[in-house]
Structure formats: structure tokens, C-alpha cells
Write a protein that holds these residues in place. Structure first.
Motif, PDB file in Angstrom:
ATOM      1  N   GLY A  14       0.708  -0.841   0.282  1.00 56.10           N
ATOM      2  CA  GLY A  14       0.132  -0.028   0.461  1.00 56.10           C
ATOM      3  C   GLY A  14       0.548   1.687   0.076  1.00 56.10           C
ATOM      4  N   GLU A  15       0.383   2.157  -0.056  1.00 58.65           N
ATOM      5  CA  GLU A  15       0.599   3.330   0.211  1.00 58.65           C
ATOM      6  C   GLU A  15       2.041   3.720   0.809  1.00 58.65           C
ATOM      7  OE1 GLU A  15      -1.307   6.760  -2.540  1.00 58.65           O
ATOM      8  OE2 GLU A  15      -1.912   6.556  -0.518  1.00 58.65           O
ATOM      9  N   MET A  16       2.539   4.447   1.252  1.00 57.11           N
ATOM     10  CA  MET A  16       3.777   4.861   2.770  1.00 57.11           C
ATOM     11  C   MET A  16       3.659   6.023   2.679  1.00 57.11           C
ATOM     12  SD  MET A  16       7.696   4.249   3.324  1.00 57.11           S
ATOM     13  CE  MET A  16       8.193   5.437   3.637  1.00 57.11           C
ATOM     14  N   ILE A  17       2.881   6.822   3.893  1.00 57.05           N
ATOM     15  CA  ILE A  17       2.477   7.679   4.644  1.00 57.05           C
ATOM     16  C   ILE A  17       3.381   7.736   5.562  1.00 57.05           C
ATOM     17  CG2 ILE A  17       0.499   9.331   5.339  1.00 57.05           C
ATOM     18  CD1 ILE A  17      -0.923   7.960   3.462  1.00 57.05           C
ATOM     19  N   GLU A  18       4.282   9.325   5.410  1.00 58.42           N
ATOM     20  CA  GLU A  18       4.841   9.091   7.106  1.00 58.42           C
ATOM     21  C   GLU A  18       4.576  11.176   6.747  1.00 58.42           C
ATOM     22  OE1 GLU A  18       9.253   8.630   6.831  1.00 58.42           O
ATOM     23  OE2 GLU A  18       8.901   8.905   4.489  1.00 58.42           O
ATOM     24  N   ILE A  31       4.521  10.978   1.410  1.00 56.84           N
ATOM     25  CA  ILE A  31       3.483  10.131   0.689  1.00 56.84           C
ATOM     26  C   ILE A  31       4.241   9.450  -0.444  1.00 56.84           C
ATOM     27  CG2 ILE A  31       1.172   8.966  -0.566  1.00 56.84           C
ATOM     28  CD1 ILE A  31       0.213  11.735   0.896  1.00 56.84           C
ATOM     29  N   ILE A  32       4.603   8.239  -0.018  1.00 52.20           N
ATOM     30  CA  ILE A  32       4.884   7.154  -0.984  1.00 52.20           C
ATOM     31  C   ILE A  32       3.988   5.985  -1.721  1.00 52.20           C
ATOM     32  CG2 ILE A  32       6.581   5.510  -2.222  1.00 52.20           C
ATOM     33  CD1 ILE A  32       8.788   6.298   0.022  1.00 52.20           C
ATOM     34  N   SER A  33       3.467   6.364  -2.798  1.00 49.10           N
ATOM     35  CA  SER A  33       2.288   5.779  -4.041  1.00 49.10           C
ATOM     36  C   SER A  33       3.723   4.802  -4.892  1.00 49.10           C
ATOM     37  CB  SER A  33       1.765   6.725  -4.644  1.00 49.10           C
ATOM     38  OG  SER A  33       1.182   7.300  -3.689  1.00 49.10           O
ATOM     39  N   ASN A  34       2.727   3.092  -4.997  1.00 52.89           N
ATOM     40  CA  ASN A  34       3.350   2.875  -6.275  1.00 52.89           C
ATOM     41  C   ASN A  34       2.243   2.457  -6.758  1.00 52.89           C
ATOM     42  OD1 ASN A  34       5.625   1.518  -7.431  1.00 52.89           O
ATOM     43  ND2 ASN A  34       5.933  -0.277  -5.797  1.00 52.89           N
ATOM     44  N   GLY A  57       7.779  11.344 -10.068  1.00 51.41           N
ATOM     45  CA  GLY A  57       6.818  10.069 -11.041  1.00 51.41           C
ATOM     46  C   GLY A  57       5.706  10.893 -11.428  1.00 51.41           C
ATOM     47  N   GLU A  58       4.510   9.969 -12.113  1.00 48.86           N
ATOM     48  CA  GLU A  58       3.246  10.548 -12.741  1.00 48.86           C
ATOM     49  C   GLU A  58       2.025   9.776 -11.868  1.00 48.86           C
ATOM     50  OE1 GLU A  58       3.376  11.598 -17.565  1.00 48.86           O
ATOM     51  OE2 GLU A  58       1.260  10.047 -16.971  1.00 48.86           O
ATOM     52  N   SER A  59       1.430  11.015 -11.452  1.00 49.61           N
ATOM     53  CA  SER A  59      -0.070  11.151 -11.533  1.00 49.61           C
ATOM     54  C   SER A  59      -1.499  11.972 -11.915  1.00 49.61           C
ATOM     55  CB  SER A  59      -0.606  11.522  -9.583  1.00 49.61           C
ATOM     56  OG  SER A  59      -1.670  10.562  -9.502  1.00 49.61           O
ATOM     57  N   GLU A  60      -2.420  10.747 -11.877  1.00 51.45           N
ATOM     58  CA  GLU A  60      -3.496  12.030 -11.962  1.00 51.45           C
ATOM     59  C   GLU A  60      -4.855  11.749 -11.079  1.00 51.45           C
ATOM     60  OE1 GLU A  60      -6.974  10.948 -15.591  1.00 51.45           O
ATOM     61  OE2 GLU A  60      -4.967   9.675 -16.047  1.00 51.45           O
ATOM     62  N   LEU A  61      -5.304  13.018 -10.826  1.00 51.13           N
ATOM     63  CA  LEU A  61      -6.309  13.472 -10.116  1.00 51.13           C
ATOM     64  C   LEU A  61      -7.724  13.971 -10.912  1.00 51.13           C
ATOM     65  CD1 LEU A  61      -4.569  16.294  -7.395  1.00 51.13           C
ATOM     66  CD2 LEU A  61      -4.846  13.267  -7.368  1.00 51.13           C
ATOM     67  N   LEU A  62      -8.480  12.934  -9.925  1.00 45.11           N
ATOM     68  CA  LEU A  62      -9.506  13.375 -11.318  1.00 45.11           C
ATOM     69  C   LEU A  62     -10.941  14.010  -9.307  1.00 45.11           C
ATOM     70  CD1 LEU A  62     -12.057  13.130 -13.034  1.00 45.11           C
ATOM     71  CD2 LEU A  62     -12.883  10.923 -11.319  1.00 45.11           C
ATOM     72  N   TRP A  63     -12.070  15.176 -10.100  1.00 41.57           N
ATOM     73  CA  TRP A  63     -12.349  15.629  -9.198  1.00 41.57           C
ATOM     74  C   TRP A  63     -14.418  15.659  -9.088  1.00 41.57           C
ATOM     75  CZ3 TRP A  63      -8.044  17.165 -10.377  1.00 41.57           C
ATOM     76  CH2 TRP A  63      -7.495  18.086  -9.200  1.00 41.57           C
ATOM     77  N   PRO A  95       8.037   5.137  -8.443  1.00 41.01           N
ATOM     78  CA  PRO A  95       7.185   5.268  -7.942  1.00 41.01           C
ATOM     79  C   PRO A  95       6.973   6.456  -7.478  1.00 41.01           C
ATOM     80  CG  PRO A  95       8.932   4.636  -6.502  1.00 41.01           C
ATOM     81  CD  PRO A  95       9.531   4.481  -7.972  1.00 41.01           C
ATOM     82  N   CYS A  96       5.574   6.701  -7.175  1.00 39.07           N
ATOM     83  CA  CYS A  96       5.112   8.348  -6.978  1.00 39.07           C
ATOM     84  C   CYS A  96       6.188   9.016  -5.198  1.00 39.07           C
ATOM     85  CB  CYS A  96       3.431   8.609  -6.413  1.00 39.07           C
ATOM     86  SG  CYS A  96       3.005   8.844  -8.616  1.00 39.07           S
TER      87      CYS A  96
END
Length: 106
Positions: A14-18, A31-34, A57-63, A95-96
Motif C-alpha cells: 500500500g501507500e507509505m505515509i509518514e 507519501i510514497i505511492s507505487n 513520478g506521474e499521477s492523475e487526479l479526478l474531481w 514510484p510517486c
């Protein structure tokens, strides 16, 4: 001393959040997203504003309503409290790495 780009030897499933500093009204976290995305039908609707920058990294957000953006390294966005949004995808290679600041900003 720490380095924001240092990844754990093995990324969790899962994501790592610290939290980088204690939350005393303003929360700063890494936050590390993989390859993660929001579960189907799930929308974030946070109580605090969030300023987030994608460092790697690269990510896509949707509203809610259909607005969509693709973020690359260095891109940032301000998400006002209560604004429904979701993460459609995050890259795995690389990873992001996100830097997120939560608090009252708007």
C-alpha cells in the motif's frame, strides 16, 4: 538528517505515509505511492486544505464533476477542504513521491 527521495529497501503493498513533523495545526507528510489509486466509488473529502507537490513520478487526479489533471515531477495543486477528488492512478517506475501540507490555507 533525512532525504525526501530516499525510498525504503522494499516498498509496501500500500501507500507509505509518514509525517515529517508533528501535527500542531499544520501537517507535513511524505507519501510514497507505487501504482495505487483510489478504490472504485471512493472520494476524498478532507476537513483541511491540502497543498501537494509531486516530487517524482506521474499521477492523475479526478474531481467530482469531471475535471482531471495529470501531474508530473514538480507539479503542485491546492485542494480546498471539502473538495471531492480521487487519485485515478500513480506510476510505479518511478514510484510517486509526494510532499503534502494539510492545514487552513484558503
Amino acid at each position: 538528517m533525512n532525504n525526501i527521495f530516499t525510498l525504503p529497501d522494499m516498498l509496501p503493498d500500500g501507500e507509505m505515509i509518514e509525517a515529517l513533523i508533528p501535527d500542531r495545526g499544520i501537517l507535513i507528510e511524505r507519501i510514497i505511492s507505487n501504482g495505487q489509486s483510489s478504490p472504485p466509488g471512493f472520494w476524498y473529502e478532507q476537513e483541511r486544505d491540502e497543498w501537494v507537490v509531486l516530487l517524482q513520478g506521474e499521477s492523475e487526479l479526478l474531481w467530482e464533476g469531471g475535471r482531471k489533471i495529470i501531474l508530473g515531477a514538480g507539479d503542485w495543486v491546492l485542494l480546498p477542504a471539502g473538495e471531492r477528488h480521487r487519485v485515478e492512478r500513480t506510476s510505479t517506475d518511478p514510484p510517486c513521491i509526494w510532499l503534502a501540507v494539510h492545514g487552513k490555507m484558503v
